[in-house]
Design an enzyme around this catalytic site. Structure first.
Site, mmCIF file in Angstrom:
data_model
loop_
_atom_site.group_PDB
_atom_site.id
_atom_site.type_symbol
_atom_site.label_atom_id
_atom_site.label_comp_id
_atom_site.label_asym_id
_atom_site.label_seq_id
_atom_site.Cartn_x
_atom_site.Cartn_y
_atom_site.Cartn_z
ATOM 1 C CD GLU A 1 -1.970 -2.129 1.907
ATOM 2 O OE1 GLU A 1 -2.717 -3.091 1.631
ATOM 3 O OE2 GLU A 1 -1.053 -2.181 2.756
ATOM 4 C CB THR A 2 1.306 4.096 -1.864
ATOM 5 O OG1 THR A 2 2.366 3.223 -2.274
ATOM 6 C CG2 THR A 2 1.819 5.533 -1.872
#
Length: 302
Positions: free
Chosen positions: A47-48
């Site tokens: 994830e970002t």
């Protein structure tokens, strides 16, 4: 050209190159949806996060979370890591941050050893009470990860969809089976066709095994596989640890319990997720927390 700062942190660990890596853009104002998705794919992490001004000034920020292929309504290690980063920038109020997300409001508690110290740990409260969905057939789940049906433990519960903001299929397996589990992408695709309840390209499986009891906490080991969304295996999954804790509490008469969950060992990125569950007026609520370590910082030009 537009320039955006980013940092990466390892989450749910006290040492660099352990835990689950996360990229955070502390000021993502001006980025469009497609740009956020492209940047998440470019970082190629599970994830970002992209931090934006809140809709309500009483809150700290609006936080958008993207995996490699799609936006997520809520996730655990992105909230813990983003909370740690923003607290380090002095954006908490008396040790509290509040994030607006698709799944709801996420409250973040920051633990420090001194008023201005680097955060020692961050704990988040999942945005929703426990909800349960359909059960997944044992043989279908086992085939996805190269196990036999008898490796799946059903004494307490069968494999079941559980969520406190982000849904997973949660299944107990034997300790040896947890170590042997290996995702089979073809089997995942076939299983998704037979069990499509979690939506397009989503069949995240969270497997756990019971370890021991110590210091008032149940110790568990866990692994998470989600190859259809681009994450073959995840090193630490807070949004799965929280429904697991809530599910396990629901099987007891206790008011609250603590669960210390080890994950990522098989990947060489050991992680420790400290999760709690408690009975509230609207159902069973859960938290998860841990430490973070800074790794990189830089600028992106678009």
């Amino acid at each position: 050209m537009r320039s955006f700062s980013f940092v990466t942190v390892d989450v749910f660990t006290d040492r660099r190159f352990g835990g689950n890596p996360l990229a955070v853009l502390p000021d993502a104002s001006g980025l469009g949806d497609a740009e956020m998705q492209s940047l998440a794919a470019e970082f190629n992490l599970s994830e970002t996060t992209f931090v934006l001004p809140p809709s309500d000034p009483a809150n700290t920020a609006r936080v958008r979370i993207f995996n490699r292929t799609a936006e997520m309504p809520f996730a655990g290690h992105p909230n813990v890591g983003t909370g740690w980063v923003l607290a380090g920038l002095g954006r908490d109020r008396a040790g509290v941050l509040r994030f607006e997300e698709i799944a709801g409001l996420v409250e973040v508690q920051v633990q420090r050893d001194g008023a201005r110290a680097t955060p020692r740990a961050v704990t988040i409260a999942a945005p929703q009470p426990l909800s349960l969905g359909p059960e997944m057939p044992v043989d279908l789940l086992a085939g996805c990860v190269g196990l036999a049906a008898e490796d799946v433990v059903v004494a307490a519960h069968r494999p079941v969809v559980a969520s406190v903001g982000n849904a997973f299929v949660i299944a107990e397996v034997t300790g040896s089976a947890l170590s042997r589990a290996t995702p089979d992408i073809a089997r995942f695709k076939a299983a998704h066709e037979a069990f499509p309840v979690l939506g397009p390209r989503r069949l995240p499986l969270y497997l756990y095994a019971r370890d021991s009891e110590a210091g008032g906490a149940a110790r568990l080991r866990a692994r998470m596989f989600s190859p259809l969304s681009g994450t073959l295996e995840d090193a630490a999954t807070g949004s799965a640890a929280t429904p697991l804790a809530a599910l396990l509490l629901s099987l007891t008469q206790d008011r609250e319990r603590r669960y210390d969950i080890t994950q990522g060992v098989e990947m060489g990125r050991p992680s420790l997720l400290l999760s709690t569950a408690h009975r509230a007026a609207d159902g069973i609520r859960a938290t998860v927390g841990g430490g973070c370590v800074a790794v990189q910082q830089g600028e992106i030009e678009l």
